[in-house]
Design a protein around this motif. Structure first.
Motif, mmCIF file in Angstrom:
data_model
loop_
_atom_site.group_PDB
_atom_site.id
_atom_site.type_symbol
_atom_site.label_atom_id
_atom_site.label_comp_id
_atom_site.label_asym_id
_atom_site.label_seq_id
_atom_site.Cartn_x
_atom_site.Cartn_y
_atom_site.Cartn_z
ATOM 1 N N ASP A 85 15.946 11.067 0.201
ATOM 2 C CA ASP A 85 15.419 10.295 -0.928
ATOM 3 C C ASP A 85 15.490 11.112 -2.216
ATOM 4 O O ASP A 85 15.479 12.356 -2.193
ATOM 5 C CB ASP A 85 13.946 9.919 -0.686
ATOM 6 N N LEU A 86 15.520 10.400 -3.350
ATOM 7 C CA LEU A 86 15.420 11.004 -4.675
ATOM 8 C C LEU A 86 14.147 10.471 -5.336
ATOM 9 O O LEU A 86 13.565 9.482 -4.882
ATOM 10 C CB LEU A 86 16.643 10.648 -5.517
ATOM 11 N N GLY A 87 13.726 11.112 -6.409
ATOM 12 C CA GLY A 87 12.540 10.605 -7.093
ATOM 13 C C GLY A 87 11.922 11.607 -8.042
ATOM 14 O O GLY A 87 12.580 12.588 -8.446
ATOM 15 N N MET A 88 10.652 11.397 -8.363
ATOM 16 C CA MET A 88 9.977 12.195 -9.381
ATOM 17 C C MET A 88 8.650 12.735 -8.866
ATOM 18 O O MET A 88 8.014 12.162 -7.977
ATOM 19 C CB MET A 88 9.727 11.350 -10.628
ATOM 20 N N ILE A 89 8.224 13.853 -9.504
ATOM 21 C CA ILE A 89 6.918 14.458 -9.256
ATOM 22 C C ILE A 89 6.127 14.404 -10.571
ATOM 23 O O ILE A 89 6.654 14.762 -11.637
ATOM 24 C CB ILE A 89 7.040 15.925 -8.802
ATOM 25 N N VAL A 141 19.632 2.562 0.448
ATOM 26 C CA VAL A 141 19.960 3.417 1.595
ATOM 27 C C VAL A 141 19.438 2.792 2.885
ATOM 28 O O VAL A 141 20.144 2.763 3.913
ATOM 29 C CB VAL A 141 19.362 4.834 1.408
ATOM 30 N N SER A 142 18.225 2.288 2.852
ATOM 31 C CA SER A 142 17.600 1.706 4.046
ATOM 32 C C SER A 142 18.384 0.501 4.552
ATOM 33 O O SER A 142 18.565 0.312 5.765
ATOM 34 C CB SER A 142 16.153 1.310 3.753
ATOM 35 N N LYS A 143 18.842 -0.341 3.635
ATOM 36 C CA LYS A 143 19.650 -1.502 4.032
ATOM 37 C C LYS A 143 20.924 -1.050 4.749
ATOM 38 O O LYS A 143 21.313 -1.616 5.778
ATOM 39 C CB LYS A 143 20.014 -2.338 2.810
ATOM 40 N N ASN A 144 21.562 -0.031 4.201
ATOM 41 C CA ASN A 144 22.807 0.444 4.811
ATOM 42 C C ASN A 144 22.555 1.125 6.151
ATOM 43 O O ASN A 144 23.421 1.123 7.023
ATOM 44 C CB ASN A 144 23.529 1.390 3.843
ATOM 45 N N HIS A 145 21.356 1.700 6.322
ATOM 46 C CA HIS A 145 21.026 2.285 7.627
ATOM 47 C C HIS A 145 20.846 1.179 8.659
ATOM 48 O O HIS A 145 21.329 1.281 9.796
ATOM 49 C CB HIS A 145 19.768 3.131 7.518
ATOM 50 N N LYS A 177 1.416 13.724 -7.924
ATOM 51 C CA LYS A 177 1.840 12.400 -7.470
ATOM 52 C C LYS A 177 3.322 12.458 -7.121
ATOM 53 O O LYS A 177 4.132 12.945 -7.915
ATOM 54 C CB LYS A 177 1.596 11.357 -8.569
ATOM 55 N N LEU A 178 3.682 11.967 -5.944
ATOM 56 C CA LEU A 178 5.073 11.967 -5.501
ATOM 57 C C LEU A 178 5.573 10.523 -5.455
ATOM 58 O O LEU A 178 4.949 9.669 -4.791
ATOM 59 C CB LEU A 178 5.213 12.597 -4.111
ATOM 60 N N ASP A 179 6.659 10.236 -6.142
ATOM 61 C CA ASP A 179 7.135 8.859 -6.276
ATOM 62 C C ASP A 179 8.622 8.781 -5.947
ATOM 63 O O ASP A 179 9.461 9.369 -6.637
ATOM 64 C CB ASP A 179 6.876 8.363 -7.705
ATOM 65 N N VAL A 180 8.955 8.045 -4.885
ATOM 66 C CA VAL A 180 10.347 7.884 -4.453
ATOM 67 C C VAL A 180 11.054 6.878 -5.354
ATOM 68 O O VAL A 180 10.461 5.865 -5.764
ATOM 69 C CB VAL A 180 10.393 7.407 -2.987
ATOM 70 N N ASP A 181 12.315 7.129 -5.671
ATOM 71 C CA ASP A 181 13.164 6.174 -6.397
ATOM 72 C C ASP A 181 13.346 4.956 -5.494
ATOM 73 O O ASP A 181 14.142 4.967 -4.559
ATOM 74 C CB ASP A 181 14.504 6.832 -6.713
ATOM 75 N N ARG A 182 12.594 3.890 -5.787
ATOM 76 C CA ARG A 182 12.525 2.741 -4.891
ATOM 77 C C ARG A 182 13.867 2.012 -4.725
ATOM 78 O O ARG A 182 14.286 1.741 -3.587
ATOM 79 C CB ARG A 182 11.438 1.780 -5.380
ATOM 80 N N PRO A 183 14.567 1.636 -5.806
ATOM 81 C CA PRO A 183 15.850 0.938 -5.622
ATOM 82 C C PRO A 183 16.849 1.771 -4.793
ATOM 83 O O PRO A 183 17.569 1.220 -3.950
ATOM 84 C CB PRO A 183 16.352 0.725 -7.056
ATOM 85 N N TYR A 184 16.884 3.067 -5.045
ATOM 86 C CA TYR A 184 17.788 3.944 -4.290
ATOM 87 C C TYR A 184 17.402 3.951 -2.812
ATOM 88 O O TYR A 184 18.255 3.801 -1.930
ATOM 89 C CB TYR A 184 17.714 5.359 -4.873
ATOM 90 N N HIS A 185 16.097 4.109 -2.542
ATOM 91 C CA HIS A 185 15.598 4.146 -1.167
ATOM 92 C C HIS A 185 15.905 2.840 -0.435
ATOM 93 O O HIS A 185 16.343 2.852 0.723
ATOM 94 C CB HIS A 185 14.087 4.391 -1.186
ATOM 95 N N GLU A 240 25.283 3.746 -1.801
ATOM 96 C CA GLU A 240 26.501 3.012 -2.157
ATOM 97 C C GLU A 240 27.114 2.273 -0.971
ATOM 98 O O GLU A 240 27.792 1.259 -1.146
ATOM 99 C CB GLU A 240 27.552 3.973 -2.734
ATOM 100 N N GLY A 241 26.918 2.781 0.237
ATOM 101 C CA GLY A 241 27.524 2.145 1.397
ATOM 102 C C GLY A 241 27.299 2.976 2.640
ATOM 103 O O GLY A 241 26.489 3.911 2.661
#
Length: 882
Positions: free
Chosen positions: A512-516, A566-570, A555-563, A598-599
């Protein structure tokens, strides 16, 4: 001493160490995963390297296994010696920073000598130790009670394969008795080269760190985490229990040898030493081939596939020596399955599939064998007219291309009174081995332990399966330049938090990617990567925006659209995995995957390209499952319960006591630790982008879902709209008709152009045919023609043949950046020794190329149009010399 079957020996070994608190690790695939240094798994420790170098800390620090392995560096020795094999099983017990010599040595002695276990006679056991290993010597002599005259010091007893863990070892030998004495053997003692004292176990005490730049083991520092690594070859120790002269007279090989006797119908094992070699080679090679194919490798001309092909071909050739001319190796596959069924039931289960691959390859080789024997006959005839020696490069070609062992070529040559250039063969073999070595990764086979990460046991909880934001959690560790720090102000750092929603890269799924954010809501760091630390914590790589402090709350926040992407492709990867098995067969197994936003990329074992109609079927089934809106759920349970649920385990992964099972409706259930969509409908659609081969017997499918699939369809629509505009189709539905019309018109234009070109060529030919040159006793027509293809040159040559206005015809076509040459020779000139193939080879260098052909017709190509005139002159000079 007990008489034990191979299955009983394996079971006793594993159960003994299980009783000592070891976890039994199942035998892993022969195909290494994430290890470019190995072509095959070649030892019991090869699958455990990540534990030994400290990159992963196991749940149980005591491990035991019986690991199938393949080694191919001594293939030529198989059958000629008592104990060389391609496939073998290595049993071992391993300690990862737990017990050491004080426990390992007494346990080895207990297993070997206790009546409850192996029950060997202690008087028949001898031990070697490293001279400087006083601790091991003391344990053997005083704790175990080994007689002093049964202990030998051996300077070579130090295990060291380069950078990483290393250390002294202690080898255990079994005295097979005086009947195995060889009066001519100078090393008739434990540790020497002899048949009496058989090495049955090697205990490696991994206690030193071979650091970069060090060459003398006296300088190696102690490992921060000491390990035990032992290896007992199943085939060797079974030969002791079954009183066998060699490993081949055991229940691991004899059923295969007896089956081969039945197939041969001419020879019996034990009656002829030469024939015995063939029996042994066949039994050994079919074991290796069966297991390798069972694990997903397939015959080919490269890598693992080349090894399988080579083993199969050697076995076929040795079958010929036993009078077996029919396809027979497939009949041995079920026998392998029966022998190994107690520990490897999958071989018997997949025997039909494995046998079908073996049969197809054997049939293919029978054709190749015929070609090879034909070539060998030609080579022998040529050698007879020369110095009576077959060139080493030819012998190597027979070996490398046709699968002929050197000994077979030598045997045929000897029968004809010829010799083979062995030095030349060895030189070619060495060059091939160098090429193979240089093609492999130069990475170290085992990494150097990282003491900081290995010792870092800070608790950290992953909650990302259900939460993508953690509002408040403590920063518990900061690492800069491999050192723990209390704060960091700039650059990149590694961090561990008490709780995290960030997925760590694993099982092919990217991190995952995201922000702190700090407590005031200010962004303080960007998460650019997440990996699993040796003890399982999620180790975040951070790009610092503002100062970070250990002990502070963030506070830890995952990049939701990216996550989500990825989850859909998994989820799509699981659907693809199941559907491929349904459509192509259960033998289709995963060979790797990559899941990104991306895929997805999915590698799987399959023999040949997947037919387009099968790919379409796979795509249609998956899209139907998306339309069906199947729910996606997961549970945590123990391994046995998971298997009862029908969950599929991926061989590339290791699993703990508790496993997570992800289910997609009632369509698919798999062991999996990744993230997924909530239902299949969230995927939107599934589209295969491409299918291709990536290596021997491995195919790759790339696909997209959701917004990625939508973007692909939009791109395809734009291409179609552009095509419609170019072919002037008012509606997209009319594109095919328009293209068909254009193709018809183009073919007619090409036909007319070819007809006109031929007419012009005929006119040029008429003029050239009227003026042949007289050269020596022959006539020559040499002319350059303004044509665009070799086909017109051939047609002109056909016209020339009808009247043969000359003995030799040389035609050239200047195609701008390249040249075509054609040479034809009249029948009477051919009888006099003028051959078109010889002439074209002589003149082709003038146009910067080469060629060849039949005595009456030959052709060449080149890249130097300026050399055409010179080629014509050389043709005349060549004829002048005849």
């Amino acid at each position: 001493m007990k008489e034990l079957s191979s299955a009983e020996v394996r079971s006793l070994f594993l159960r003994f160490f299980e009783s000592k608190g070891h976890k039994i690790e199942p035998s892993q695939s022969l195909i290494p995963q994430n290890d470019p240094t190995l072509l095959w798994i070649n030892s019991g420790v090869a699958t455990l390297k990540k534990y030994f170098d400290g990159s992963v800390v196991p749940e149980n620090h005591r491990i035991t296994n019986a690991q199938k392995s393949i080694r191919t560096n001594d293939i030529e020795n198989v059958g000629h010696t008592a104990r060389h094999h391609t496939l073998f099983e290595m049993m071992g017990n391993f300690s990862i920073g737990d017990y050491f010599k004080e426990e390992a040595i007494p346990w080895a002695w207990e297993l070997l000598t206790s009546p409850e276990w192996f029950g060997m006679d202690p008087d028949k056991l001898y031990v070697t130790v490293y001279p400087n290993d006083d601790q091991a010597k003391d344990i053997w002599l005083h704790k175990v009670g080994l007689p002093k005259d049964h202990l030998y010091e051996e300077p070579d007893n130090f295990w060291d394969i380069g950078e990483g863990p290393s250390g002294p070892d202690s080898e255990i030998f079994y005295d097979r008795g005086e009947k195995f004495n060889d009066p001519d053997e100078a090393e008739n003692y434990p540790g020497g080269e002899n048949e009496r004292y058989l090495e049955i176990w090697n205990l490696v005490f991994s206690q030193f760190n071979h650091l970069p730049g060090l060459t003398d083991n006296k300088d190696y520092p102690e490992l921060p985490t000491k390990n035990i690594d032992t290896g007992m070859g199943l085939e060797r120790v079974v030969s002791v229990f079954q009183h066998a002269k060699t490993n081949f007279e055991t229940d691991l090989f004899l059923p295969l040898i007896h089956k081969t006797e039945d197939i041969s119908g001419q020879f019996k094992y034990g009656e002829d030493d030469t024939k015995d070699i063939s029996f042994k080679v066949i039994a050994d090679h079919i074991r290796a081939v069966t297991f390798a194919i069972g694990d997903g490798a397939l015959p080919s001309n490269e890598g693992r596939g080349y090894i399988i092909r080579r083993l199969l071909r050697r076995a076929v050739l040795h079958g010929r020596k036993l009078g077996i001319s029919q396809v027979f190796l497939k009949d041995l596959v079920p026998v392998v399955g029966e022998i190994m069924i107690s520990y490897y039931p999958e071989i018997a289960k997949n025997a039909d599939y494995i046998a079908s691959i073996v049969e197809a390859e054997e049939i293919r080789f029978n054709k190749t064998l015929t070609d090879g024997l034909s070539l060998l006959d030609d080579v022998i005839e040529q050698a007879k007219s020369k110095k009576g020696i077959i060139d080493g490069s030819i012998a190597f070609k027979l070996y490398d291309t046709y699968g002929f062992p050197y000994e077979l070529t030598e045997e045929y040559a000897t029968d004809e009174g010829l010799k083979v250039d062995r030095d030349g063969f060895d030189e070619q073999m060495k060059a091939q081995q160098e090429r193979a070595r240089s093609a492999r990764s130069n990475k170290a086979s085992m990494g150097v332990q990282n003491e900081l990460l290995t010792g870092l046991k800070t608790p950290s909880q992953y909650v990302g399966w259900s939460e993508l934001t953690v509002e408040q959690t403590e920063l518990v560790n900061l690492i800069v330049d491999n050192k723990l720090v209390e704060e960091a102000n700039a650059g990149q750092v590694q961090a561990i938090f008490a709780k995290t929603p960030f997925y760590a890269e694993m099982g092919g799924q990217v991190a995952d990617l995201g922000m702190i954010y700090d407590e005031s809501g200010q962004a303080v760091a960007k998460v650019t990567d997440v990996q699993n630390a040796p003890n399982g914590q999620h180790l975040h790589t951070l790009s610092i925006i503002a100062p970070l402090f250990v002990g502070k709350q963030y506070k830890l926040d995952v990049d939701r659209p990216y996550h989500v992407a990825v989850s859909k492709n998994h989820t799509a990867t699981h659907l693809l995995d199941q559907t491929l098995r349904n459509v192509l067969g259960e033998h289709t197994t995963q060979a790797g995957s990559l899941v990104t936003a991306e895929g997805l990329r999915y590698d799987f074992t399959y023999n040949g390209a997947v037919p387009s109609e099968k790919l379409q079927e796979v795509e249609d089934i998956i899209n139907q499952k998306i339309i069906d809106n199947l729910p996606i759920s997961w549970i945590e349970t123990d391994i046995e319960s998971a298997k009862k649920l029908g969950a599929v385990a991926v061989f590339t992964e290791k699993y703990g006591e508790k496993v997570r099972v992800v289910s997609i409706g009632d369509y698919n259930a798999e062991f999996d630790g990744g993230t997924h969509a909530n239902s299949t409908a969230e995927l939107g659609m599934f589209k295969i982008v491409g299918e291709q081969g990536t290596g021997a017997g491995v195919r790759r499918i790339e696909a997209v879902t959701g917004s990625g699939a939508m973007a692909l369809f939009k791109l395809h629509d734009s291409w179609l709209a552009k095509a419609a505009e170019q072919v002037k189709a008012p509606q997209l539905s009319e594109i095919n008709d328009k293209i068909s019309g254009l193709q018809t018109a183009l073919k007619e234009a090409e036909r007319q152009a070819a007809s006109l070109e031929q007419k012009l060529a005929n006119q040029e030919a008429d003029a050239a045919f009227a003026n042949p040159q007289k050269i020596n006793n022959y006539t020559l027509i040499a002319t350059e023609m303004a044509v665009e293809s070799m086909d017109v040159l051939r047609s002109t040559a056909d016209t020339w043949k009808q009247s043969t206005p000359s003995d030799v015809l040389v035609l050239a076509a200047n195609l701008g950046e390249k040249v075509n040459l054609l040479v034809a020779v009249a029948p009477e000139a051919v009888k006099k020794g003028i051959k078109a193939g010889d002439l074209v080879k002589a003149i082709a260098p003038a146009i910067g190329g080469g060629g060849g052909g039949r005595p009456d017709m030959a052709q060449a190509g080149g890249k130097n149009p300026a050399g055409i005139a010179d080629a014509f002159k050389q043709a005349a000079d060549w004829l002048q010399e005849k």
